[in-house]
Design an enzyme around this catalytic site. Structure first.
Site, PDB file in Angstrom:
ATOM      1  N   ARG A  46     -10.503 -16.268  21.036  1.00  0.00           N
ATOM      2  CA  ARG A  46     -10.853 -17.680  21.202  1.00  0.00           C
ATOM      3  C   ARG A  46      -9.826 -18.434  22.043  1.00  0.00           C
ATOM      4  O   ARG A  46     -10.146 -19.451  22.656  1.00  0.00           O
ATOM      5  CB  ARG A  46     -10.969 -18.352  19.831  1.00  0.00           C
ATOM      6  N   LYS A 150     -10.203  -0.676   9.474  1.00  0.00           N
ATOM      7  CA  LYS A 150     -10.350  -0.861   8.040  1.00  0.00           C
ATOM      8  C   LYS A 150     -10.033  -2.317   7.698  1.00  0.00           C
ATOM      9  O   LYS A 150      -9.318  -2.975   8.462  1.00  0.00           O
ATOM     10  CB  LYS A 150      -9.439   0.096   7.271  1.00  0.00           C
ATOM     11  N   HIS A 180      -5.822   5.217  10.841  1.00  0.00           N
ATOM     12  CA  HIS A 180      -4.694   5.697  11.643  1.00  0.00           C
ATOM     13  C   HIS A 180      -3.919   6.815  10.963  1.00  0.00           C
ATOM     14  O   HIS A 180      -3.202   7.563  11.629  1.00  0.00           O
ATOM     15  CB  HIS A 180      -3.757   4.543  12.026  1.00  0.00           C
ATOM     16  N   LYS A 184      -2.040  10.897  12.578  1.00  0.00           N
ATOM     17  CA  LYS A 184      -0.659  11.361  12.455  1.00  0.00           C
ATOM     18  C   LYS A 184      -0.592  12.878  12.617  1.00  0.00           C
ATOM     19  O   LYS A 184      -1.413  13.618  12.087  1.00  0.00           O
ATOM     20  CB  LYS A 184      -0.069  10.920  11.116  1.00  0.00           C
ATOM     21  N   GLU A 218       5.507   2.349   0.003  1.00  0.00           N
ATOM     22  CA  GLU A 218       6.022   1.363   0.949  1.00  0.00           C
ATOM     23  C   GLU A 218       7.194   0.634   0.304  1.00  0.00           C
ATOM     24  O   GLU A 218       7.110   0.230  -0.861  1.00  0.00           O
ATOM     25  CB  GLU A 218       4.938   0.366   1.337  1.00  0.00           C
ATOM     26  N   ASP A 237      -6.382  -1.495   0.339  1.00  0.00           N
ATOM     27  CA  ASP A 237      -5.467  -1.427   1.472  1.00  0.00           C
ATOM     28  C   ASP A 237      -5.034   0.001   1.791  1.00  0.00           C
ATOM     29  O   ASP A 237      -4.868   0.356   2.962  1.00  0.00           O
ATOM     30  CB  ASP A 237      -4.228  -2.281   1.185  1.00  0.00           C
ATOM     31  N   HIS A 242      -6.936   5.520   3.372  1.00  0.00           N
ATOM     32  CA  HIS A 242      -5.902   6.447   3.823  1.00  0.00           C
ATOM     33  C   HIS A 242      -5.719   7.642   2.885  1.00  0.00           C
ATOM     34  O   HIS A 242      -5.776   8.806   3.305  1.00  0.00           O
ATOM     35  CB  HIS A 242      -4.555   5.723   3.944  1.00  0.00           C
ATOM     36  N   LYS A 342       3.617  -0.919  -3.262  1.00  0.00           N
ATOM     37  CA  LYS A 342       4.550  -1.703  -2.465  1.00  0.00           C
ATOM     38  C   LYS A 342       5.824  -1.953  -3.273  1.00  0.00           C
ATOM     39  O   LYS A 342       5.824  -1.875  -4.495  1.00  0.00           O
ATOM     40  CB  LYS A 342       3.916  -3.032  -2.044  1.00  0.00           C
TER      41      LYS A 342
END
Length: 494
Positions: A46, A150, A180, A184, A218, A237, A242, A342
């Site tokens: 935009r 995703k 992704h 790998k 993570e 997530d 994944h 996380k």
């Protein structure tokens, strides 16, 4: 092998993913000669930018994120263009028609186009319809492909709805659902490790494998993404996409040949073979968690509920651990322990194959366990752990390892995940992209967990900087097992 001449249209070109991942990936492919000289990138968003302003922004992003040379940078940026479009307004997409016509003529692309939806998921069903309104989806003049980031849906029902929306305008062979993790190198090497070595595949079953661990950890919190993350959580997530895809790579049967259909057939079979989760599983084989404030390396880190954009009463999980099983001949009775979270002690994704012990402990009751550790990130590596005699008197067994690191391959040209997947999409190779049947099977498998949480299922607290809730340790301890605490697999050669 270079790609076909083509035009790459990136929706959401002003966003973070474009700056950090997509443009750097395309630049590196160009730098190493994997892109045809006859290509163009049309950024769409935009924002009211022109070609030169867009090029300057991408130039800055590349200088910040990549090793560049002035000559290559100038040459690459000359292929970048921009068109401002209101992506929610079908009529505004008419601006793309003359721009694409000009680019196809200039770069002799024969109409080959792939669209990358680097946008909020709310536009995933809108963009295909708006493209179709102007005939930009048809393959009468060159191929047309569309990449979907995703999350593909929010739950089982919305994934089905989104699938119907996109399939109204693009056929399945045109749709590339990107994950992704599958780009790998170590994930792909897992298939070569299994299916090209005669000493692994005969052991890769319930007779020799005790259990499998898959960890996606993570070390960071939600950072500035609190608002987005609170609507997804660890399940959407990381886990549903994944980690279930990685699980499928570990568990799949050998494909007849290495191509998109055969590979994805076997992945889908694994997804369909996952034992359906019951209410008993919710109580005994599942742990959901949320990190709380704690001191890490001398600095006080916020708890999830204190993060910017997160409601004070949020029940969104930042951690999940699940024991699951695959109901087929190869894996019957072998537990797969999968966890992600996380604010854990390290950023690491790895697979650990725990092999069964010998039938009779000849040397010691505490003989080293045989393990195959496959490190996906960081420092992609594979390590085999087994027992050998400890030097000196007696026959005490000691754990030793045989290690392989990609970084030790002299001159190895290892593509990043996005480089590999973008290259495959331009070549029309969908092998490492998720197919609709596997996506729906994955959502069907996790739907009971989403329902459990929505109905007030327990969320355990864990301190930031730890390996998750105590309940997760108890989950795996029920069968006398412990989670591996990932650390450096091996020292770098000097």
């Amino acid at each position: 092998m270079q790609t076909d001449n083509n035009c790459i249209v990136i929706f959401g070109a002003s966003g973070d993913l474009t700056h950090r991942k997509l443009i750097p990936a395309l630049y590196n492919l160009y730098k190493i000669g994997r892109l045809s000289e006859n290509f163009s990138v049309l950024g769409v968003a935009r924002s009211d930018l022109n070609d030169e302003t867009f090029r300057e922004k991408m130039r800055e992003a590349l200088i910040h994120n990549e090793e560049t040379t002035p000559e290559t940078l100038d040459a690459f940026c000359s292929h970048l263009y921009y068109q401002a479009v209101n992506t929610s307004d079908a009529q505004d997409y008419g601006k793309l028609v003359p721009r694409l016509d000009d680019l196809h003529d200039k770069y002799q692309t024969c109409g080959n186009t792939f669209y990358y939806m680097s946008t909020p998921p709310s536009l995933y069903g809108v963009i295909p319809e708006c493209l179709a309104a102007h005939g930009l989806n048809t393959e009468e003049y060159g191929w047309k492909r569309i990449i979907v980031e995703k999350p593909f849906g929010y739950d089982e029902k919305t994934a089905q709805t989104l699938d119907v929306q996109i399939h109204r305008f693009f056929e399945e062979h045109q749709i590339y659902r990107i994950d992704h993790y599958l780009g790998k190198e170590t994930v792909q090497n897992l298939l070569v490790l299994r299916f090209s070595n005669g000493w692994f595949e005969p052991l890769w079953n319930r007779n020799f494998i005790d259990y499998v661990e898959i960890t996606g950890a993570e070390s960071i919190g939600v950072e500035e993404r609190g608002g987005y993350y609170d609507g997804s959580g660890a399940m959407r997530d990381m886990f549903q996409n994944h980690l279930l895809q990685v699980l499928a790579m570990v568990a799949m049967e050998p494909p007849a040949i290495i191509n998109a259909n055969s590979m994805r057939d076997e992945v889908a079979k694994v997804m369909h073979s996952l034992r359906p989760l019951t209410s008993e599983d919710m109580e005994n084989n599942l742990v959901l968690g949320q990190y709380t404030a704690a001191e890490i390396n001398g600095k006080m880190e916020k708890g999830y509920l204190e993060e910017k954009g997160v409601p004070a009463n949020s029940r969104t999980e930042t951690y999940i651990a699940l024991r699951c099983e695959i109901e087929n001949w190869r894996w019957a009775g072998v537990p797969f322990y999968v966890r992600t979270g996380k604010r854990l002690p390290a950023r690491v994704t790895e697979i650990v194959i725990h092999f069964k012990t010998t039938p009779h402990p000849v040397f010691s009751q505490n003989a080293p366990e045989n393990k195959l550790i496959i490190r996906i990130q960081p420092d992609e590596a594979i390590s085999m752990r087994f027992g050998l005699k400890k030097p000196g008197a007696g026959f005490e067994a000691k754990e030793v390892s045989m290690d392989f690191r990609y970084a030790d391959l002299a001159g190895a040209q290892v593509l990043t995940a996005y480089e590999r997947l973008l290259l495959d999409a331009m070549k029309g190779d969908a092998t490492l992209f998720a197919r609709t049947d596997a996506v729906h099977a994955a959502w069907k498998f996790v739907q009971p967990i989403l329902d459990y949480k929505a109905n007030g299922g327990r969320i355990h607290e864990y301190e930031a900087g730890t390996w998750g809730p105590v309940a997760a340790d108890k989950l795996i301890a029920k069968q006398g097992k412990v989670w591996r605490k990932p650390s450096g697999l091996m020292k770098k050669k000097v």
